[in-house]
Design a protein around this motif. Structure first.
Motif, PDB file in Angstrom:
ATOM      1  N   HIS A   1      -6.520   3.697  -2.087  1.00 50.37           N
ATOM      2  CA  HIS A   1      -8.028   3.788  -2.548  1.00 50.37           C
ATOM      3  C   HIS A   1      -8.518   2.729  -3.127  1.00 50.37           C
ATOM      4  CE1 HIS A   1      -6.063   5.107  -6.269  1.00 50.37           C
ATOM      5  NE2 HIS A   1      -7.372   4.866  -6.701  1.00 50.37           N
ATOM      6  N   LEU A   2      -7.747   1.834  -3.720  1.00 47.78           N
ATOM      7  CA  LEU A   2      -8.315   0.637  -4.642  1.00 47.78           C
ATOM      8  C   LEU A   2      -8.850  -0.477  -3.870  1.00 47.78           C
ATOM      9  CD1 LEU A   2      -5.083   0.400  -6.977  1.00 47.78           C
ATOM     10  CD2 LEU A   2      -7.371   1.593  -7.382  1.00 47.78           C
ATOM     11  N   GLY A   3      -9.961  -0.879  -4.175  1.00 47.67           N
ATOM     12  CA  GLY A   3     -10.902  -1.806  -3.495  1.00 47.67           C
ATOM     13  C   GLY A   3     -11.649  -1.128  -2.512  1.00 47.67           C
TER      14      GLY A   3
ATOM     15  N   ASN B   1      -2.006   3.941  -4.337  1.00 52.71           N
ATOM     16  CA  ASN B   1      -2.866   3.003  -4.573  1.00 52.71           C
ATOM     17  C   ASN B   1      -3.784   2.549  -3.219  1.00 52.71           C
ATOM     18  OD1 ASN B   1      -1.322   1.575  -2.714  1.00 52.71           O
ATOM     19  ND2 ASN B   1      -0.694   0.207  -4.184  1.00 52.71           N
TER      20      ASN B   1
ATOM     21  N   GLN C   1       0.914  -1.126   0.076  1.00 51.91           N
ATOM     22  CA  GLN C   1       0.039   0.041   0.048  1.00 51.91           C
ATOM     23  C   GLN C   1       0.977   1.244   0.096  1.00 51.91           C
ATOM     24  OE1 GLN C   1      -2.495   0.729   3.347  1.00 51.91           O
ATOM     25  NE2 GLN C   1      -4.081   1.340   2.062  1.00 51.91           N
TER      26      GLN C   1
ATOM     27  N   ARG D   1     -15.041   1.562  -5.633  1.00 56.56           N
ATOM     28  CA  ARG D   1     -14.068   1.725  -6.586  1.00 56.56           C
ATOM     29  C   ARG D   1     -13.478   0.327  -6.868  1.00 56.56           C
ATOM     30  NH1 ARG D   1     -10.285   6.625  -4.752  1.00 56.56           N
ATOM     31  NH2 ARG D   1     -10.869   7.583  -6.564  1.00 56.56           N
ATOM     32  N   SER D   2     -13.115   0.320  -8.363  1.00 51.20           N
ATOM     33  CA  SER D   2     -12.426  -0.946  -8.863  1.00 51.20           C
ATOM     34  C   SER D   2     -11.051  -1.080  -8.457  1.00 51.20           C
ATOM     35  CB  SER D   2     -12.791  -1.027 -10.331  1.00 51.20           C
ATOM     36  OG  SER D   2     -12.030  -0.006 -10.672  1.00 51.20           O
ATOM     37  N   ASN D   3     -10.656  -2.308  -8.452  1.00 57.56           N
ATOM     38  CA  ASN D   3      -9.116  -2.532  -8.395  1.00 57.56           C
ATOM     39  C   ASN D   3      -8.405  -2.162  -9.422  1.00 57.56           C
ATOM     40  OD1 ASN D   3      -9.812  -3.232  -5.824  1.00 57.56           O
ATOM     41  ND2 ASN D   3      -9.506  -5.363  -6.139  1.00 57.56           N
TER      42      ASN D   3
END
Length: 100
Positions: free
Chosen positions: A32-34, A30, A26, A98-100
């Motif tokens: 925010h992803l997922g 990145n 992390q 949110r998408s990965n």
């Protein structure tokens, strides 16, 4: 003593890590992803939070007070429970996946 490399190694391969995928670490880029995030008009979103008592617009109304106060005749309509703020929260608020 021999300084020969094993036959299967690639001299251009460089150092390899066994720590896993790079994306699993992390970083600020990145983090925010997922994760779910509030929609822009949600009370916690980029626009919606400006209408809260702590936001720019809501804070200015709180400073003026009177009917624009969060408990006043006009101001209470802009809270998430009020007619205007509640309609915005119902129609355009909520979380956005949110998408990965």
């Amino acid at each position: 003593m021999s300084s020969q490399r094993p036959q299967d190694s690639n001299p251009r391969a460089g150092v390899r890590s066994s720590a896993g995928m790079t994306g699993s670490t992390q970083t600020p880029a990145n983090k925010h992803l997922g994760q779910d995030k509030p929609g822009v008009f949600d009370k916690e979103g980029a626009i919606g939070k400006q209408f809260t008592p702590e936001g720019a617009l809501g804070g200015a109304a709180q400073a003026i007070g009177g009917p624009l106060d969060k408990e006043g005749a006009i101001g209470k309509q802009f809270t998430p429970e009020g007619s205007i703020g509640g309609a915005m929260q119902d129609k355009m608020g909520g979380m956005k996946k949110r998408s990965n």
